[in-house]
Design a protein around this motif. Structure first.
Motif, short mmCIF file in Angstrom:
data_model
loop_
_atom_site.label_atom_id
_atom_site.label_comp_id
_atom_site.label_asym_id
_atom_site.label_seq_id
_atom_site.Cartn_x
_atom_site.Cartn_y
_atom_site.Cartn_z
N GLY A 192 0.82 -1.19 0.00
CA GLY A 192 0.00 0.00 0.00
C GLY A 192 0.86 1.25 0.00
O GLY A 192 1.54 1.55 0.98
N VAL A 193 0.86 1.98 -1.11
CA VAL A 193 1.67 3.18 -1.26
C VAL A 193 0.81 4.39 -0.93
O VAL A 193 -0.17 4.68 -1.62
N ARG A 198 -0.01 17.12 -1.12
CA ARG A 198 1.08 17.92 -1.70
C ARG A 198 1.66 17.26 -2.93
O ARG A 198 2.02 17.93 -3.91
N SER A 199 1.77 15.94 -2.89
CA SER A 199 2.37 15.22 -4.01
C SER A 199 1.52 15.33 -5.27
O SER A 199 2.04 15.40 -6.38
N ILE A 200 0.19 15.32 -5.10
CA ILE A 200 -0.71 15.49 -6.25
C ILE A 200 -0.54 16.90 -6.82
O ILE A 200 -0.44 17.08 -8.05
N THR A 323 4.99 4.53 -8.65
CA THR A 323 3.89 4.97 -7.80
C THR A 323 4.41 5.72 -6.58
O THR A 323 3.80 6.69 -6.12
N GLU A 324 5.54 5.28 -6.04
CA GLU A 324 6.10 5.88 -4.82
C GLU A 324 6.53 7.33 -5.02
O GLU A 324 6.80 8.04 -4.03
N ALA A 325 6.63 7.78 -6.26
CA ALA A 325 6.98 9.18 -6.53
C ALA A 325 5.82 9.92 -7.18
O ALA A 325 6.01 10.99 -7.77
N GLY A 378 7.13 14.75 -4.43
CA GLY A 378 6.29 13.66 -4.91
C GLY A 378 6.42 12.37 -4.11
O GLY A 378 5.62 11.46 -4.28
N LEU A 379 7.43 12.29 -3.23
CA LEU A 379 7.69 11.02 -2.56
C LEU A 379 6.62 10.64 -1.56
O LEU A 379 6.14 11.46 -0.78
#
Length: 543
Positions: A192-193, A198-200, A323-325, A378-379
């Motif tokens: 589950g990532v 903020r990343s979006i 996905t993680e970034a 993005g992390l």
């Protein structure tokens, strides 16, 4: 103790040439509202463009004002029924305007959405929802899921959602979690990532890789369980543009062209396999677009060359990112191909993203291959309930006198002298097929759970440019390929079930004692068409 003091012993060294190149490519910082949430950014879009089309699908369309009111109504209904900010909510709806309403409503409640597919087996569904501590499910098939997920509160979402002018008064910051994507895991358990608001925002605001503005129209083609949907949905809605929902689950190439033309789509993302199919069968489908993003798998130079000849420079963009970034980390505008090189760079970092190519504790110079590590807003904060794996993949390093949190992708790459990154593969058994990240070990793990299976090997076959999973199994004589496929279908999503399962007397080994996958592929007839499997993502077909 300062942050750099805490990083003592984890400093990345390197030559001045290596540091200079990394400094140059990592000048990506741009101003954006990093402390704002997705609902706040959407509200700003709705205030600026209340009468503009936010979501359209065939003959149905919602303006920003109506989408705002509908998501307010659903969010207030959830809170009134006991949903608490910070909780997770499963989301399982077909691609529709109601899907967008549901995603927005969860976020407006201060919640975290967990997209899933009703076609996933019960055991997998219950496991991932438990991992996410998910006790609510929003869906357009409430009776079916209520029977299967008795521990969850199932809330139906349909066209009858009540509208409300005022949003819930829930404060959400940019650092809060927005959603969780589950990806294949090598131990047999999906990972589950978790992704922050903020990343979006970092992905879609001030984008370098495509023009995303109020007159932009983005095609929403990916399943919501696939992280490309993050870009397609929020890239439109947080910029005041239009999210054009493809009307079917299965992609038909002639229909794709009509949807793009009818709705004047400007930006499209296609997985490499789908991009190749479009170029082969219906290149005219993309004629009306402004930007075509493609990626997710190893590229095909002949297909890219054919697309470049048809569409010209400036329209094709090669993108890369785990996905993680948060969906995309690098981009490369394809204006020309390097003659006879076979190289198609995955490019340089997108806005507010940094990348490093490292060999252990050393930054790599141009031309030297190392592991691709990513940093920036993005992390992901890590994997749900997997602290050891999180600590292994997300690490703190001192680089050039600055502390960085890095995600070790496991991918390998080489920086060219101009700063472009070229993908060089992986050392582990993770592959991508049709854009889905697949751990071969997860498939083998579930094969080996069958009581009659003694040994298995899972690999990838490539025929006529099409990649598919193939399994080789040593098992008791009573076992058939069909029974093993049925076993896997009860445990795994369709995209993780091999297209072919070959029964073998033994698995040949290489001189180093490893299973010889090449010998297995060569020894079996892989030209027989695979049996049909349920579609787990958009698949190109002829009409």
């Amino acid at each position: 103790m300062s942050a750099l003091e805490r990083l003592n012993g984890t400093r990345l060294t390197g030559t001045e040439e290596a540091f200079a190149l990394h400094r140059r490519i990592n000048r990506t910082a741009t101003d954006y509202p990093r402390d704002s949430s997705v609902p706040a950014l959407f509200a700003a879009s709705a205030a600026r463009h209340p009468d503009a089309l936010a979501v359209v699908q065939d003959g149905r369309a919602y303006t920003y004002a109506r989408l705002d009111r509908l998501s307010n109504g659903l969010a207030r209904r959830m809170l009134a029924q006991g949903f608490t900010p910070g909780s997770t909510a499963g989301v399982c709806l077909t691609r529709s305007p109601e899907l967008i309403v549901a995603l927005l409503a969860v976020l407006k409640c201060g919640g975290v959405y967990v997209p899933f597919d009703a076609g996933w087996p019960d055991e997998r569904l219950r496991g991932l929802l438990a991992r996410a501590d998910c006790r609510w499910v929003l869906t357009d098939r409430p009776e079916q899921l209520a029977r299967r997920l008795g521990a969850c509160r199932v809330l139906p979402v349909d066209e009858g959602v009540e509208e409300c002018e005022t949003a819930p008064g829930v404060e959400v910051g940019g650092d809060a979690l927005a959603y969780v994507n589950f990806t294949s895991g090598s131990t047999g358990s999906p990972k589950g990532v978790a992704i922050r608001h903020r990343s979006i925002a970092r992905l879609v605001l001030g984008a370098r890789f495509a023009r995303l503005e109020a007159d932009s129209r983005l095609l929403q083609l990916a399943p919501v369980t696939f992280d490309a949907a993050t870009f397609e949905i929020w890239g439109a809605l947080l910029n005041g543009g239009t999210c054009v929902l493809y009307p079917e689950g299965l992609v038909r190439l002639s229909r794709l062209g009509r949807v793009i033309d009818d709705h004047r789509v400007t930006v499209v993302f296609l997985t490499t396999a789908l991009f190749n199919a479009v170029i082969d069968e219906a290149p005219g489908a993309l004629d009306g677009t402004e930007t075509v993003l493609m990626g997710g798998e190893l590229h095909s130079i002949p297909h890219v060359a054919a697309a470049l000849r048809r569409y010209g420079p400036g329209r094709l963009v090669h993108v890369y990112g785990p996905t993680e970034a948060t969906t995309f980390a690098t981009y490369h505008r394809i204006d020309r191909l390097i003659p006879d090189s076979g190289l198609l760079p995955i490019g340089t970092p997108i806005q507010n993203t940094r990348l490093y190519v490292t060999d252990g504790t050393t930054l790599c110079e141009p031309g030297r291959t190392g592991e691709i590590c990513l940093a920036g807003d993005g992390l992901s904060p890590g994997y749900l309930g997997m602290p050891e794996l999180t600590a292994e993949r997300f690490v703190d390093r001192e680089i050039d006198g600055v502390g960085e949190r890095l995600y070790r992708t496991g991918d390998h790459g080489t920086l060219l002298p101009d700063g472009s990154l070229v993908f060089q593969g992986r050392e582990d058994d993770q592959v991508k097929i049709n854009g889905f990240r697949i751990e071969l070990g997860e498939v083998a793990h579930h094969l080996d759970r069958h009581p009659a299976v003694r040994r298995s090997h899972v690999t990838v076959s490539t025929e006529r440019g099409e990649r598919s999973l193939v399994a080789f199994v040593v098992a008791d004589p009573s076992v058939t390929s069909a029974s093993l496929r049925h076993h896997l279908r009860t445990l795994l999503p369709a995209y993780l079930v091999p297209a072919r399962i070959h029964l073998c007397e033994a698995l040949p080994l290489t001189a180093t004692g490893k299973v010889d996958g090449r010998a297995l592929l060569a020894a079996h007839d892989t030209h027989t068409p695979p049996p049909a499997a349920p579609a787990a993502q958009p698949v190109a077909t002829r009409d």
